[in-house]
Design an enzyme around this catalytic site. Structure first.
Site, PDB file in Angstrom:
ATOM      1  N   LYS A  33      62.875  57.111   2.880  1.00 27.85           N
ATOM      2  CA  LYS A  33      63.839  57.545   4.037  1.00 27.85           C
ATOM      3  C   LYS A  33      63.349  58.841   4.682  1.00 27.85           C
ATOM      4  O   LYS A  33      62.562  59.853   4.213  1.00 27.85           O
ATOM      5  CB  LYS A  33      65.264  57.650   3.406  1.00 27.85           C
ATOM      6  CG  LYS A  33      65.232  58.909   2.409  1.00 27.85           C
ATOM      7  CD  LYS A  33      66.562  58.486   1.432  1.00 27.85           C
ATOM      8  CE  LYS A  33      66.850  59.719   0.715  1.00 27.85           C
ATOM      9  NZ  LYS A  33      67.746  59.325  -0.252  1.00 27.85           N
ATOM     10  N   TYR A 243      60.842  89.150  19.466  1.00 23.72           N
ATOM     11  CA  TYR A 243      62.323  89.330  19.658  1.00 23.72           C
ATOM     12  C   TYR A 243      63.239  90.229  18.882  1.00 23.72           C
ATOM     13  O   TYR A 243      63.012  90.334  17.686  1.00 23.72           O
ATOM     14  CB  TYR A 243      62.979  87.989  19.550  1.00 23.72           C
ATOM     15  CG  TYR A 243      62.897  87.047  20.482  1.00 23.72           C
ATOM     16  CD1 TYR A 243      63.050  87.049  21.996  1.00 23.72           C
ATOM     17  CD2 TYR A 243      62.301  85.699  20.054  1.00 23.72           C
ATOM     18  CE1 TYR A 243      62.772  86.230  22.806  1.00 23.72           C
ATOM     19  CE2 TYR A 243      61.861  84.665  21.091  1.00 23.72           C
ATOM     20  CZ  TYR A 243      62.493  84.945  22.301  1.00 23.72           C
ATOM     21  OH  TYR A 243      62.254  83.943  23.529  1.00 23.72           O
TER      22      TYR A 243
END
Ligand SMILES: *Cc1c(COP(=O)(O)O)cnc(C)c1O
Length: 335
Positions: A33, A243
């Site tokens: 999955k 940043y």
């Protein structure tokens, strides 16, 4: 760009260890999955198939379609119920059972104590009646452990409930129904394996969810993550990077930018407690959407080679680290 290496020999090593526990590859259903826990469903599926595994577990019909060619027998845990000869659907409630078209192959899920999904033990009689009335094809009975990876009594309690559920099912005339309850931790903690199959996910990918126990199985991580360099600059002492300028160079430093970021599913983390690569390079300043900064000028850097270590750093589990890595990151199989 970032890319992921899938170590084929390690995957085979892990599958071998699990086969030694089950006694046969026929008893392994590999859980694929969510893009094989981020490892790449097609690539992992093919290696597992070549190893001799014939059964797989997926989340929904769409995932099943992607691997249908590779496997004989696919357990589908949820989603829309579309009957198909190779697929059998986990049925989590009487309501869902009533909606099954005639002939649908199903795995009846029993709530043995996790209280997340499945019918209660006292609903089994009603379920068997519906199965008979609607001519549904009952292939298996299943359950799921809430805390197989924590050594405590809960596992025994759920296991016992499951055995009782099987007996009840038999008493209503369902004799030849396969049974499965174990996930990776379930199989790794037992010496005796008596069920018909194990649904093994994280163990195959090499992240043993268990603490070291008396009978510890050594597994090897299958995934490693790499990032390639975009550019390099030589910075003087006292310059700020990225940043918010949260990293300041403590000395003259060579700093390079690499293509990996939270846009790829990598963690943004906390600049106060930066993640370090296996070589000990700490991420400098904030992680951007598609870039990070590291000291040095190597053309590419291994960012992670064991998701368990990254998971510990970020306060999560290995499952979340590997699943989060986007499907469009290139995956290469290496021996
Ligand atoms: C995901 C899943 C598994 C696999 O669990 P692991 O801990 O990864 O081995 C097994 N069964 C069910 C129902 C699952 O959802």
């Amino acid at each position: 760009m970032a890319y992921i290496k899938i170590n084929k020999s390690n995957l085979i090593h892990n599958l071998n260890q699990i086969a030694l526990k089950t006694g046969s590859v026929d008893k392994i259903a590999i859980v694929l999955k969510d893009n094989a826990y981020g490892h790449g469903v097609g690539k992992v599926g093919k290696i597992a198939r070549d190893f001799g595994i014939k059964k797989a577990v997926v989340r929904n019909y769409e995932e099943a379609k992607e691997i249908e060619e590779l496997f004989d027998d696919i357990i589908v845990l949820g989603g829309t119920l579309i009957p198909s000869p190779k697929l059998s659907y986990a049925i989590n409630s009487i309501e869902k059972l009533i909606l099954c078209p005639e002939g649908t192959r199903i795995e009846l899920k029993i709530d043995t104590g996790m209280h997340r999904n499945g019918i209660m033990i006292d609903e089994i009689e009603k379920a068997t009646q519906t199965i008979k009335d609607k001519n549904i094809n009952l292939v298996g009975i299943m359950s799921h452990f809430a805390s197989a990876d924590e050594l405590g009594s809960e596992w025994f309690y759920q296991y016992k409930n499951f055995q009782r559920a099987k007996e009840i099912l038999k008493s209503f005339g369902f004799e030849n129904v396969r049974s499965h309850i174990d996930n990776s931790a379930g199989i790794l903690r037992t010496k005796e394996f008596k069920e018909d199959l194990v649904r093994v996910g994280i163990g195959a990918y090499g992240c043993n969810p268990m603490d070291r126990t008396f009978d510890y199985v050594e597994l090897k991580p299958v995934m490693s993550l790499f990032a390639k360099k975009v550019s390099t600059r030589k910075l003087k002492k006292g310059m700020r990077v990225g940043y918010g300028g949260e990293f300041t160079t403590p000395k003259e430093m060579m700093v390079s930018t690499y293509e990996l970021g939270y846009g790829d599913g990598w963690r943004r983390g906390d600049t106060k407690n930066p993640y370090a690569t296996p070589d000990g390079k700490k991420i400098l300043g904030r992680v951007s959407m598609d870039l990070i900064s590291l000291e040095g000028d190597d053309n590419e850097v291994c960012i992670m080679e064991d998701a368990n270590i990254a998971a510990k750093h970020f306060g999560t589990i290995s499952y979340e680290i590997t699943c989060a890595l986007h499907a469009n990151i290139h995956r290469v199989v290496v021996d």
